[in-house]
Write an enzyme that holds these catalytic residues in place. Sequence first.
Site, PDB file in Angstrom:
ATOM      1  N   GLU A  44      14.317  17.147  45.642  1.00  0.00           N
ATOM      2  CA  GLU A  44      13.878  18.492  45.473  1.00  0.00           C
ATOM      3  C   GLU A  44      12.915  18.360  44.471  1.00  0.00           C
ATOM      4  O   GLU A  44      13.003  18.078  43.489  1.00  0.00           O
ATOM      5  CB  GLU A  44      15.098  19.217  45.076  1.00  0.00           C
ATOM      6  N   SER A  84      18.882  20.164  50.087  1.00  0.00           N
ATOM      7  CA  SER A  84      19.644  19.695  51.337  1.00  0.00           C
ATOM      8  C   SER A  84      20.330  18.531  50.895  1.00  0.00           C
ATOM      9  O   SER A  84      19.842  17.388  51.520  1.00  0.00           O
ATOM     10  CB  SER A  84      19.132  19.864  52.602  1.00  0.00           C
ATOM     11  N   GLU A  85      21.058  18.315  49.994  1.00  0.00           N
ATOM     12  CA  GLU A  85      21.488  16.931  49.514  1.00  0.00           C
ATOM     13  C   GLU A  85      21.980  15.843  50.375  1.00  0.00           C
ATOM     14  O   GLU A  85      21.673  14.491  50.613  1.00  0.00           O
ATOM     15  CB  GLU A  85      22.320  17.116  48.287  1.00  0.00           C
ATOM     16  N   PHE A 108      20.463  16.509  39.728  1.00  0.00           N
ATOM     17  CA  PHE A 108      21.698  16.250  38.769  1.00  0.00           C
ATOM     18  C   PHE A 108      22.564  15.556  39.726  1.00  0.00           C
ATOM     19  O   PHE A 108      22.926  15.782  40.626  1.00  0.00           O
ATOM     20  CB  PHE A 108      22.170  17.311  38.692  1.00  0.00           C
ATOM     21  N   ASP A 110      25.631  15.170  39.479  1.00  0.00           N
ATOM     22  CA  ASP A 110      26.883  16.082  39.803  1.00  0.00           C
ATOM     23  C   ASP A 110      26.662  16.301  41.512  1.00  0.00           C
ATOM     24  O   ASP A 110      27.700  17.039  41.899  1.00  0.00           O
ATOM     25  CB  ASP A 110      26.852  17.706  39.111  1.00  0.00           C
ATOM     26  N   ILE A 112      26.336  14.978  43.696  1.00  0.00           N
ATOM     27  CA  ILE A 112      27.002  14.094  44.905  1.00  0.00           C
ATOM     28  C   ILE A 112      28.110  14.696  45.709  1.00  0.00           C
ATOM     29  O   ILE A 112      28.435  14.458  46.715  1.00  0.00           O
ATOM     30  CB  ILE A 112      27.361  12.648  44.541  1.00  0.00           C
ATOM     31  N   HIS A 154      26.350  20.511  35.750  1.00  0.00           N
ATOM     32  CA  HIS A 154      25.219  19.714  35.791  1.00  0.00           C
ATOM     33  C   HIS A 154      25.464  18.779  34.467  1.00  0.00           C
ATOM     34  O   HIS A 154      24.319  18.357  34.052  1.00  0.00           O
ATOM     35  CB  HIS A 154      24.187  20.463  35.281  1.00  0.00           C
TER      36      HIS A 154
END
Lengths: 350, 322
Positions: A44, A84-85, A108, A110, A112, A154
Site C-alpha cells: 500500500e 487488501s493485505e 504495520f 499488526d 497480519i 498499530h
Amino acid sequence: MNNPQQVVTPPQSGTSSIKTMREAINEALHQEMERDPTVIVMGEEVSGGAGCQGQDDAYGGVFGLTKGLMPKFGRERVIDTPISESAIIGAAAGAANTGLRPVAELMFFDFIGVCFDQIFNQAAKFRYMFGGKARTPMVIRGTVGAGLRAGAQHSSMLHPVVVHTPGLKVVIPSNAYDAKGLLIAAIRDDDPVIFLEHKLLYDTKCEVPDEPYVIPFGEAAFTREGSDATIVAIGAMVPRANAVADKLAQEGIHVDVIDPRTLAPLDDEAIIESVEVSGRLVIVDEAHERCSLAADISSIVAEKAFHALRAPIRKVTAPHTPVPFSPVLEDAYMPSEDRIEQAVRDVLGA
Amino acid sequence: MSYSPEFLLESYRTMKTIRLFEERVIKEFEAGNIPGFVHAYDGQEAVAVGVCMNLTDKDVIGSTHRGHGHCIAKGCDVVGMMKEIMGKAGGLCKGKGGSMHIADFDKGMLGANAIVGGGPPLCNGAALSAKTLGTKDVAVSFSGDGSSNQGTVAEALNLAVVLKLPHVFMFENNGYGEGTGADYAVGSGDVAGRAGAYGMPSAKMDGIDFFAVYEATREAVERARRGEGPTALEADVVRFDGHFIGDPQLYRAKGEIKQLRADRDCLKHFRARVTGEGWLSDAQLDEIDESVTALVEKAAAEGLAAPQPDISELYTDVYISY
C-alpha cells in the site's frame, strides 16, 4: 564473552557514511532491485499517487522506506496495491513460487490479522507440504512496536507469532548497519522471510557501507561485552540495553549485550556461551511475556545451561495488555532503561 | 466448431481417469487404506479437463481441497498421486502433503489448498510473474461457490482487475459449501455476477458440458494471453459424493444423487455428444475405458505396495536453508 569477530563493526574497505535505518533499508532495496530484475516491491503506497492527479511517489511507503524506487524502476516493479493485505501477501507468495522475488510491505505488522492465512497456512508451509518442491523467496516487511502513540492496532510486537511458525525466517534489526545487511540477505534468501522494522529505530543512525553486503542469518551480535551478566535484547530494546550497559560500566559492572538480529534462526549458542561465563541472564523483549522470545530464550537457557546459572533468569517484557494510547501509559508499557537496569541489578545481587 | 479426434480422445481419457481414480480412492478409503480427510471430485470432471485442455505445462493452476481432478487434468502422475493420498514414500509430495496438498510445480500445478479461498490470491501472484516476466503464460484458480464468500477471493478479484493480471478465476458451483446449500450461502446466488461487480468480464456455463467449459475457458485464456486481464467463469456442476468421503449427506434430498448420476453425468454427456456427432465411436471410447482401468489399478496396487516414509522425512523440507 570476548568475541571480537561478532561485534558490529563496519567493513574496512569501501566507502561508507552515516545513515539512518530508513536510509539504509531504502538503499538496500535500491541496490537489490538494481542487481536482480526479478525483485519487485509491492504494498500500500509503496510509491503512492497511483490513480491520483498530484505527485507520483508521494509517499514512498508511509514511513518513506520505499521512496524513490518507483521513479527508478517503474510501476511494473514497484506496485501500489489496494488496501487488501490478503491479496498482497497471496500475490507475493504466488509470484515467489513462479520466478519473482517479491518484497511485500505490510505497512504495520499488526495487519497480519487480515492476511495471516496467506502467511502461515500458505507461504510458510509450501516447501514442506509439497515435499520440498516449492521455492518461496519472498520478504514481508512491516513496522512493529510501540512508542509512536499509534494505539493498540498499530503498535504490536508480534514476532512471537511468526517465530512460532515453521517455514518462516524472522529478522529484526536494531541498527542501520544490520538493517541493510540483513535486508539484502533476506531478499537473496530462498525461503519466506519476515523482516520487522521497529518504528522507533527508523531515524537512528550509524556508519553504513555504501556498497551492498550481507549479514548471515543466525549470527547474533555482541553490542557490548562483559562477563558480569548477559543481557539479550531484541529490536528497539537493544539501544536501551546498550545504554544500561554503558551506565553500569561506569560502576565497573560489565555486561554482554546480545542482539540476536534474527529470531528464526536463533543463535542460541552465542547466548549460552555468554551465560556459561556470566551465570546471570536478563532478557529484554517488547512482546507480551507469555510465549515471548524472552520466555523462549529463558527456557532454552534453563535447559541447556542450567548448571551455569547463578541467579534466576529475569525477563523484562511488556505487560499482558494491548498497547495503550496515552503517552503516559504507553511509556509505562514499554520496557524502560530503568526496568532493565533494575533487572540486571537483581540478577547481580541474587 | 470441430475438434480433432486426438483432442477428443485425450479429453475423454483424462475425464475417465479422474472418474475411475476417484472411485478407486473412495474404495481404498472405505477399506481403511487412506488416512485423513478426502474430498472426491467425481461428477465435476468436465470442468477440470475443459479448462486444462486450454493450458500448457507453463501455465499454472491453483486448486482446492477437492483437487484430485485438477491435478490429473494438469498432467500429474496418477501413481505418484495415489501414493501421496495414501501418505506413502514416493508420493508426489513425499507423503507429506496428502490429498488436500498435492502439488507438482513441474506440471504447473501450484497446489491443492485446504483453505477455502486460499488459492485465488496465490494465482494472482503467478499471473503477476507471467505479466512481469512477459511470458504470456496464464494462471487459473479453481475454487468453489463457497470460496466466493471468502474475503480473500474478493480481494483477489479486485487486485486482478487493478493490475490487469492474466488470471482466469474458475468457480465450480456444485451447489454445496460443505453441508450448506449455495442457494442459501451465496447471498446473490450469482457467483459470476460478483466478479462483474469488480469490473471483470464473466461467463456462466453448464459445467457438465465439456465443450461449453472448454470454449468459455478458451476465450478467457486467449484474452489473458493478449494482456487484456482476468475473467471469471462460473460452471454449474454436480457433486456426486459427500463433502468428504464418508459424509452421510443427510442434508441432501432423497434420491437427489441417484437422479444427478442418471441425468447430469458429464462423461455420459460427452459420450453421447461425440458419438452422436459421429466424431468418435463407442469402440474407441471403450478402449480408453479399458486402458484407464488398468492405469488406475496399477496406481492403487503401487500405492498399497509403496513403503511408508522414512521417519527422517519428518524433519526435512521446512526450509531451503536454515
